[in-house]
Design a protein around this motif. Structure first.
Motif, PDB file in Angstrom:
ATOM      1  N   GLY A 245       0.815  -1.211   0.000  1.00  0.00           N
ATOM      2  CA  GLY A 245       0.000   0.000   0.000  1.00  0.00           C
ATOM      3  C   GLY A 245       0.847   1.258   0.000  1.00  0.00           C
ATOM      4  N   GLY A 246       1.929   1.234   0.780  1.00  0.00           N
ATOM      5  CA  GLY A 246       2.805   2.405   0.841  1.00  0.00           C
ATOM      6  C   GLY A 246       3.495   2.673  -0.486  1.00  0.00           C
ATOM      7  N   LEU A 247       4.023   1.609  -1.116  1.00  0.00           N
ATOM      8  CA  LEU A 247       4.711   1.784  -2.386  1.00  0.00           C
ATOM      9  C   LEU A 247       3.733   2.114  -3.517  1.00  0.00           C
ATOM     10  N   ARG A 248       2.474   1.701  -3.358  1.00  0.00           N
ATOM     11  CA  ARG A 248       1.467   1.988  -4.381  1.00  0.00           C
ATOM     12  C   ARG A 248       1.226   3.490  -4.505  1.00  0.00           C
ATOM     13  N   HIS A 249       1.435   4.214  -3.396  1.00  0.00           N
ATOM     14  CA  HIS A 249       1.234   5.660  -3.412  1.00  0.00           C
ATOM     15  C   HIS A 249       2.272   6.373  -4.282  1.00  0.00           C
ATOM     16  N   LEU A 250       3.330   5.648  -4.661  1.00  0.00           N
ATOM     17  CA  LEU A 250       4.338   6.253  -5.520  1.00  0.00           C
ATOM     18  C   LEU A 250       3.827   6.435  -6.947  1.00  0.00           C
ATOM     19  N   GLY A 251       2.714   5.751  -7.252  1.00  0.00           N
ATOM     20  CA  GLY A 251       2.133   5.887  -8.588  1.00  0.00           C
ATOM     21  C   GLY A 251       2.391   4.670  -9.440  1.00  0.00           C
ATOM     22  N   SER A 252       3.117   4.823 -10.521  1.00  0.00           N
ATOM     23  CA  SER A 252       3.389   3.734 -11.453  1.00  0.00           C
ATOM     24  C   SER A 252       4.134   2.592 -10.765  1.00  0.00           C
ATOM     25  N   PRO A 253       3.836   1.315 -11.149  1.00  0.00           N
ATOM     26  CA  PRO A 253       4.583   0.179 -10.587  1.00  0.00           C
ATOM     27  C   PRO A 253       6.084   0.289 -10.781  1.00  0.00           C
ATOM     28  N   VAL A 254       6.502   1.056 -11.769  1.00  0.00           N
ATOM     29  CA  VAL A 254       7.943   1.215 -12.016  1.00  0.00           C
ATOM     30  C   VAL A 254       8.644   1.808 -10.799  1.00  0.00           C
ATOM     31  N   PHE A 255       7.998   2.743 -10.117  1.00  0.00           N
ATOM     32  CA  PHE A 255       8.607   3.368  -8.936  1.00  0.00           C
ATOM     33  C   PHE A 255       8.727   2.368  -7.787  1.00  0.00           C
TER      34      PHE A 255
END
Length: 419
Positions: A245-255
């Motif tokens: 959930g936290g990494l999802r806030h970065l936007g694109s899966p690439v991030f």
């Protein structure tokens, strides 16, 4: 009238023959693709152990996998959990997922990611369903999702019966007729037979001291295995959900791939720089950890923490691969740590040995997947009747503690409805 009944009977026979041929072909293809996936992942793991500096290109491998999914017009969010949800709802899974998950898993393991191949095989099998479902009578179409799931897991774990149970338990579907049981059993046996003829076996069954099981101190290891596996499963599932959930806030899966890959690379890379090469043992599928723990070899008491941390980083970042083998490895390491704890507490006199490792391995699997019956049947197929006796109570206890958490949302639906 007689001609009409004869025509209906002939039509039904043709439908059953077509169904049997389709299910048999599905099981055969899954068995062959299981060999391909297994060879690819095992080769990648060997290459990583020989060239550990591949870890520095883990982010590149993740972005390359993302590019492959993009070229194949696949949603990068396809995962084992999503394939199981599609199977439960009788929805289609793209055929392109078959090569994508094989290549994605290969690249992840090649660069040191902590993933397995068992759940990846389930994704792969899901992509094959559409090739056969349209070739049979419409009323039989629902049989192919559980049949493919059973064949994938049964062939990968050398446990065809556990694969069948998992196909119902993971989807929370009860068989409504005999054919709904026979179909997954048929495909699972065929897929398992192909891998068995190729000489592939998940692991060699270790010997367990039966008389040692009746030592009163084993009660303590049973309780510790149940509680430890259940609590650790809750921590693992909640932490994975939070990190994703936290990494999802970065936007694109690439991030997310970049962040997860860079952190993993730094952990492993600096471990090499600081001459702590053994951390590499916790990368990849974890099969070597399971083998070592079940053979009675010494593992550090914190081994399960290292494997759990690397697995969380890999999956939270969105890297492709299976969850089941790392879960079995974490559980085996936890069992080894529990045995070490009792050895220290008892002054080196008592050791549950392999039995405690089995307890942790099977109980943690049951707690993380919310599939206790599958876990108990798996212990029987892998370790025999003694394994079933050893793991039954810890498995039930761990499942009871962690039943509100799971890596597969489909296994939570009934529990949430009951609450």
């Amino acid at each position: 009238m007689v001609c009409r009944e004869g025509s209906k009977r002939a039509q039904r026979i043709r439908e059953i023959v077509c169904l049997a041929l389709s299910l048999g072909s599905l099981g055969g293809i899954i068995g062959l693709l299981t060999l391909v996936l297994g060879f690819a992942v095992d080769s990648a793991e060997c290459l990583f152990l020989s060239y550990p500096y591949f870890v520095w290109v883990l982010p590149v491998a993740g972005i390359a996998t993302y590019g492959l999914y993009y070229v194949l017009h696949l949603d990068f969010l396809w995962s084992t959990a999503r394939v199981l949800k599609a199977a439960k709802a009788d929805e289609g899974v793209p055929l392109a997922l078959v090569p994508a998950i094989v290549v994605g898993t290969f690249l992840t393991v090649l660069c040191g990611g902590s993933v397995g191949k068992e759940a990846a095989a389930i994704q792969m099998s899901g992509g094959l369903i559409g090739l056969f479902r349209e070739k049979v009578a419409k009323r039989y179409g629902r049989l192919f999702a559980p049949a493919a799931t059973a064949a994938a897991l049964g062939s990968m774990l050398s446990a065809p019966l556990a694969g069948v149970i998992f196909s119902f338990e993971a989807l929370r579907k009860r068989p409504a007729s005999l054919v709904e049981v026979v179909a997954p059993l048929f495909t699972s046996l065929i897929a398992w037979g192909i891998t068995a003829m190729a000489g592939i076996r998940f692991l060699d069954s270790p010997s367990v001291d039966v008389f040692g099981l009746f030592d009163y101190r084993m009660v303590g290891t049973v309780i510790a295995s149940a509680v430890g596996s259940g609590v650790l499963a809750v921590v693992f599932c909640k932490a994975l959900e939070a990190l994703k959930g936290g990494l999802r806030h970065l936007g694109s899966p690439v991030f997310a791939l970049a962040v997860g890959g860079v952190v993993t690379a730094l952990v492993l890379g600096y471990a090499d720089i600081l001459h702590y090469e053994p951390i590499r043992d916790y990368c990849g599928t974890g099969m070597m950890l399971v083998t070592s723990a079940l053979s009675g070899e010494y593992l550090p008491p914190w081994a399960f923490v290292a494997k759990l941390a690397l697995t969380l980083l890999t999956f939270a970042g969105g890297y492709k691969g299976g969850e089941i083998m790392p879960i079995l490895a974490i559980g085996a390491c936890l069992g080894s740590s529990i045995d070490w704890m009792f050895i220290v507490a008892d002054g080196g006199v008592f050791s549950g040995g392999v039995a405690v490792t089995e307890m942790g391995m099977i109980a943690f699997f049951a707690a993380c997947t919310n599939c206790p019956v599958t876990a108990i049947v798996l212990s029987f197929e892998l370790f025999g009747p003694v394994g079933l006796i050893v793991s039954a109570l810890p498995t039930i206890g761990a499942y009871s503690i962690a039943r509100s958490s799971s890596i597969y949302p489909t296994t939570l639906e009934i529990s949430r409805h009951c609450r």
